[in-house]
Write an enzyme that holds these catalytic residues in place. Structure first.
Site, PDB file in Angstrom:
ATOM      1  N   LYS A 206     -36.887   9.158  78.140  1.00 34.25           N
ATOM      2  CA  LYS A 206     -38.039   9.506  78.961  1.00 34.25           C
ATOM      3  C   LYS A 206     -37.533   9.845  80.348  1.00 34.25           C
ATOM      4  CE  LYS A 206     -42.505   8.046  80.432  1.00 34.25           C
ATOM      5  NZ  LYS A 206     -43.546   7.051  80.245  1.00 34.25           N
ATOM      6  N   LYS A 260     -39.215  12.994  75.863  1.00 37.28           N
ATOM      7  CA  LYS A 260     -40.382  13.228  76.704  1.00 37.28           C
ATOM      8  C   LYS A 260     -39.969  13.545  78.111  1.00 37.28           C
ATOM      9  CE  LYS A 260     -44.383  10.575  78.198  1.00 37.28           C
ATOM     10  NZ  LYS A 260     -45.050   9.306  78.107  1.00 37.28           N
TER      11      LYS A 260
END
Ligand code: PBG
Length: 338
Positions: A206, A260
């Site tokens: 992330k 992400k």
């Protein structure tokens, strides 16, 4: 004198790529990747109350829904063949505090939603996030102490939250807060509580990204967040570091991986899939969605076409599926074409 065709053949050695592209049937025959409804995971936003469908201005076409409305929407998603949803709560400001204590309330908004959806729509998977940002008064994903997001104390809390989410019926826990050691700790916590079959989808990589802006509006953390998340999310400049981080999650027992944001990080998707071979998902995040919607609403791009193209690109990059706010729109489009 040679004619022009001859000249090109001399250069190409008779290898002409366009032979396979010449007609619709050849193109269909050689197509390497396809998007189906099985590839879609639908993230939804929840609000307290009933009968509420509240549009999110920065995400045209996306609503915050009270649980009753979410149940209806999820039913439709299941009927369209979408295998799973991911839930994000927008809780009352009064319930947010320094430590995100509402994350440890058994019947909080997210757990109530899980129970209701599980009961009404048993054939769709429910993925829950255990990060603390929807619950904290400062909008950070963990416990803030002396200006620092403290790792181990946060992990302890999210393990307890994860067990409660599993108790409520969550099928997959997806921790997004990027604390060290969280995957192993959640696995042990779930197992100790008898939740051996509850999976973990790691937000393995992330990145500290500007693309999360509209999401923060959706769960009302944008105005709360002090500083940035650079001390726990990955620097967008670092691919090798991201792979190391992902390797730890694999060792600690992640069942699936997530990257992400999505589209700007397709290289990471590919590297993770190649390196570990685990089911790998991309999260096409709020800002990616909004970019496409905004440009389409201005008539600057063909929104439908770009939506489908981006999803296909995730597949090409090795993803097994995509978390996307377009999920229902795409599934409807695919159903019309079938
Ligand atoms: C945080 C979290 C974020 C998103 C989901 N969970 C990012 C953030 O606000 O830092 C982003 C999702 C999106 O942008 O669509 N735990």
């Amino acid at each position: 004198m040679q004619d022009k065709t001859h000249l090109v053949d001399e250069i190409t050695g008779h290898r002409r790529m366009r032979r396979n592209r010449k007609a619709d049937w050849t193109r269909r025959m050689v197509q390497e990747n396809r998007v189906t409804s099985d590839d879609l995971i639908w993230p939804i936003f929840l609000v307290p109350g009933s009968g509420i469908v509240d549009p999110i201005p920065a995400m045209p076409g996306v609503n915050r829904m009270s649980i009753d409305k979410a149940v209806e929407a999820v039913k439709e998603a299941a009927d369209l063949g979408i295998p799973a949803i991911a839930t994000f709560p927008n809780i009352e400001m009064e319930l947010r505090d320094e430590t995100g204590s509402n994350s440890l309330v058994a019947n909080n908004l997210i757990n109530q939603a899980t129970a209701a959806i599980k009961k009404a729509v048993p054939n769709i998977g429910i993925i829950t996030d255990v990060a603390l940002d929807p619950f904290t008064s400062h909008g950070h994903d963990g416990i803030l102490s002396g200006g620092e997001i403290v790792n181990d104390q946060t992990v302890e809390q999210i393990v307890r939250a994860a067990v409660m989410q599993a108790d409520a019926g969550a099928d997959i826990i997806a921790p997004s807060e990027m604390m060290d050691g969280r995957i192993g700790a959640i696995r042990r916590g779930l197992d100790a509580a008898g939740h051996q079959s509850v999976g973990i989808m790691s937000y393995a990589t992330k990145f500290s990204s500007g693309f999360y802006g509209p999401y923060r509006e959706a769960i009302s953390t944008g105005g709360l967040l002090k500083g940035d998340k650079n001390s726990y999310y990955i620097n967008p400049a670092n691919g090798t570091e991201a792979l190391r981080d992902a390797a730890l999650d694999v060792e600690e027992g992640a069942d699936m991986m997530m990257v992400k944001p999505g589209l700007p990080y397709l290289d990471i998707c590919w590297r993770i899939k190649e390196a570990f071979g685990l089911p790998t998902f991309a999260y096409q995040v709020s800002g990616e969605y909004t970019q496409i919607k905004a440009a389409a609403m201005n008539g600057w791009i063909d929104g439908d076409r770009v939506m489908m193209e981006t999803l296909l690109c995730f597949k090409r990059a090795g993803c097994d599926g995509v978390l996307t706010y377009f999920a229902v729109e795409v599934a409807k489009k695919l159903a019309r074409q079938a």
